[in-house]
Structures are given as structure tokens and as C-alpha cells.
Design an enzyme around this catalytic site. Structure first.
Site, PDB file in Angstrom:
ATOM      1  N   LYS A   1       0.948  -1.138  -0.095  1.00 42.08           N
ATOM      2  CA  LYS A   1      -0.111  -0.087  -0.032  1.00 42.08           C
ATOM      3  C   LYS A   1       0.744   1.297   0.050  1.00 42.08           C
ATOM      4  CE  LYS A   1      -2.824   0.975   3.516  1.00 42.08           C
ATOM      5  NZ  LYS A   1      -2.324   2.066   4.147  1.00 42.08           N
TER       6      LYS A   1
ATOM      7  N   GLU B   1       0.856   5.665  -0.025  1.00 43.56           N
ATOM      8  CA  GLU B   1      -0.229   6.786   0.000  1.00 43.56           C
ATOM      9  C   GLU B   1      -0.057   7.795  -0.960  1.00 43.56           C
ATOM     10  OE1 GLU B   1       0.353   8.331   3.777  1.00 43.56           O
ATOM     11  OE2 GLU B   1      -0.319   6.394   4.858  1.00 43.56           O
TER      12      GLU B   1
ATOM     13  N   GLU C   1      -9.530   7.112   3.402  1.00 46.10           N
ATOM     14  CA  GLU C   1      -9.412   7.285   4.740  1.00 46.10           C
ATOM     15  C   GLU C   1     -10.066   8.778   4.888  1.00 46.10           C
ATOM     16  OE1 GLU C   1      -5.837   6.556   7.059  1.00 46.10           O
ATOM     17  OE2 GLU C   1      -6.514   7.744   8.709  1.00 46.10           O
TER      18      GLU C   1
HETATM   19  O1  KIV Z   1      -1.036   2.254   8.882  1.00 41.62           O
HETATM   20  C1  KIV Z   1      -2.451   2.066   9.054  1.00 41.62           C
HETATM   21  O2  KIV Z   1      -2.818   1.266  10.073  1.00 41.62           O
HETATM   22  C2  KIV Z   1      -3.256   2.364   7.974  1.00 41.62           C
HETATM   23  C3  KIV Z   1      -4.853   2.277   8.040  1.00 41.62           C
HETATM   24  C4  KIV Z   1      -5.362   3.393   9.364  1.00 41.62           C
HETATM   25  C5  KIV Z   1      -5.449   2.400   7.038  1.00 41.62           C
HETATM   26  O3  KIV Z   1      -2.879   2.691   6.905  1.00 41.62           O
HETATM   27 NA    NA Z   2      -0.727   3.541   7.011  1.00 44.45          NA
END
Ligand code: KIV
Ligand code: NA
Length: 264
Positions: free
Chosen positions: A112, A114, A181
């Protein structure tokens, strides 16, 4: 029961069904999440705040992430494992590839990142090499100093339209998932309906394909209590597995999140 894969999650999205996700950072909680039927485990860089006591996610390193992904991988028998690329670990193409590869070797099944539309080239780079990508839009905690606070994103029409277009562009670039988010419910609904890939929400209302929360938040043991969090341990007489089962069932049945956990 069979291991959850990207195909399982795509099928749920296509059928309009929901799935549950929580963070985990160690083997023990991973086993409990497996018992409680949580489909997706996020090894989030939230570990910088929850485990390490920092006041943001920025200090988290690749070494930290690889260590915790490996711990989760050893405890996991069933869930799909997603891992955060930490702050500044995807700033050049070669760093992006090396760091994503390290997370995948440690046991991640998806990474993931950002950002927004600017992630299209990194997304394509990874996807073409067989690394599934989730793009995190809306409130992106690695940019907290740029954003100026933990607040709802995409309320203004222009910002909402940008987020919508970013999501489409990133799906086109090969993203396999989008995470939203702190986004108004109506915008999250519009994005989820427009995409063929699953959308996971946190503080994004009930219409996304999946929901995710920080594990320690739903157990009521975090110092902070954002509006989108519910304490699922309350009323279970301290039964952690039951609390997590209740969360997962409430997500799948559409009972969580309610309007009191969402933004209009
Ligand atoms: O780091 C994390 O826990 C996240 C979630 C809050 C989506 O990115
Ligand atoms: Na995160």
C-alpha cells in the site's frame, strides 16, 4: 478454509458483498484475526504510533515494516496480507521496486502506497512486475505535515472531483485496490461504484467494499478515539476473539459503520 486471495476479494466486490480488514503487527494477534474470519490483515505503518509510541507514522523504517510483516506471515494461515510502504520508501523507481520486493519476500501479498494520481507510474511499475498495489487516498498520514491535521478530506467539490479522478487514473494504471481514509460517505460511495477493484474504507461510510480499522482502536486500548472507531471489546466480558468476530460480522452484514462513525 481456503486462503483469501485477490480473486476472492474481487469476487466479493463484483457481487456487492463486504469484507473485513484489521491491522496486525505480530503472530499472536494474526492467529486471533484468522479465527475471527478477518479477510484482510494490514501490517500498517500505524505501528509507528501504536507500537513504537511516535506521534506520527513518519519515523517508521523499511526494517521495521519487514520485521512486522515477517511476524504476521508466520502467524497467518488464511488472511490476505497487505503491507504499508513506509514514508519515503517509494520516492524513486529503484527504491520502490527494492522496498516492495522486500515486503513481498517477508510475506506481504500486496503493498500500500499513500498519494494521488502521481502514484500512477509507481503503481504501473509494481503491477507489471507482479506486485499488487493498494493506493491510499483521502487522509494520508505520511503527508500530515502538508495536510496540517487529521481532518476529513474531499469535502469541497473540487477536492472531491480530484480524488474521484485520481481513483479512476490509478485503477487504469494497474492498482488492485483503493483505500479511502476520512472521506465523506457520498464521495466514498461514488468512487466504490465507479471502480471495478475493491475499495476499503476507514471513516469513509458504509458503502465501500471493505472496512479497515486499527486493531488496538477496536479493543479500546488506544489513547486516541477518532469518530470512526467503535470499541468492539465493550460488552464481550474481555473476549478478544469474540470482539473481533463481532467487528467482522458487523462489517459483512452492513451493521458497521453507522452514521455516527461516518462523515457527511
Ligand atoms: O497504517 C495503518 O494502519 C493504515 C490504516 C489506518 C488504513 O494505513
Ligand atoms: Na498506514
Amino acid at each position: 478454509r481456503a486462503h483469501i486471495t485477490l480473486s476472492t476479494l474481487n469476487k466479493l466486490h463484483a457481487e456487492g458483498k463486504k469484507f473485513a480488514s484489521l491491522t496486525a503487527y505480530d503472530a499472536c494477534f494474526t492467529q486471533i484475526l484468522n479465527q475471527a474470519d478477518v479477510e484482510v490483515i494490514l501490517v500498517g505503518d500505524s505501528l509507528g504510533m501504536v507500537l513504537q509510541g511516535h506521534d506520527s507514522t513518519l519515523p517508521v523504517t523499511m526494517q521495521d515494516m519487514v520485521y512486522h510483516v515477517a511476524c504476521v506471515k508466520r502467524g497467518n494461515s488464511r488472511a490476505f496480507i497487505m503491507a504499508d510502504m513506509p514514508f519515503m520508501s517509494y520516492s524513486t523507481d529503484s527504491e520502490t521496486l527494492d522496498n516492495a520486493a522486500s515486503l513481498m519476500r517477508a510475506g506481504a501479498e500486496m503493498v500500500k502506497l499513500e498519494g494521488g494520481a502521481w502514484l500512477a507510474s509507481s503503481t504501473r511499475l509494481l503491477a507489471e512486475r507482479g506486485i499488487p498495489v493498494c493506493v491510499h487516498l483521502g487522509l494520508t498520514p505520511q503527508s500530515i505535515n502538508q495536510i496540517g491535521g487529521y481532518m476529513v478530506q474531499g469535502r469541497a467539490d473540487k477536492q472531491a472531483e480530484t480524488m474521484y479522478q485520481d481513483a479512476l487514473a490509478l485503477e487504469n494504471a494497474g492498482a488492485s485496490m483503493v483505500l479511502l481514509e476520512c472521506v465523506p460517505t457520498s464521495l466514498a460511495k461514488r468512487i466504490t461504484e465507479a471502480l471495478n477493484i475493491p475499495v476499503i474504507g476507514i471513516g469513509a461510510g458504509p458503502h465501500t467494499t471493505g472496512q479497515v480499522l486499527v486493531l488496538h482502536d477496536i479493543l479500546g486500548i488506544s489513547p486516541i478515539r477518532p469518530k470512526f472507531v467503535k470499541n468492539f471489546l465493550a460488552g464481550t466480558e474481555g473476549d478478544i476473539t469474540r470482539a473481533i468476530q463481532n467487528y467482522a460480522e458487523d462489517v459483512r452484514e452492513g451493521r458497521f459503520p453507522g452514521p455516527e462513525h461516518s462523515f457527511n
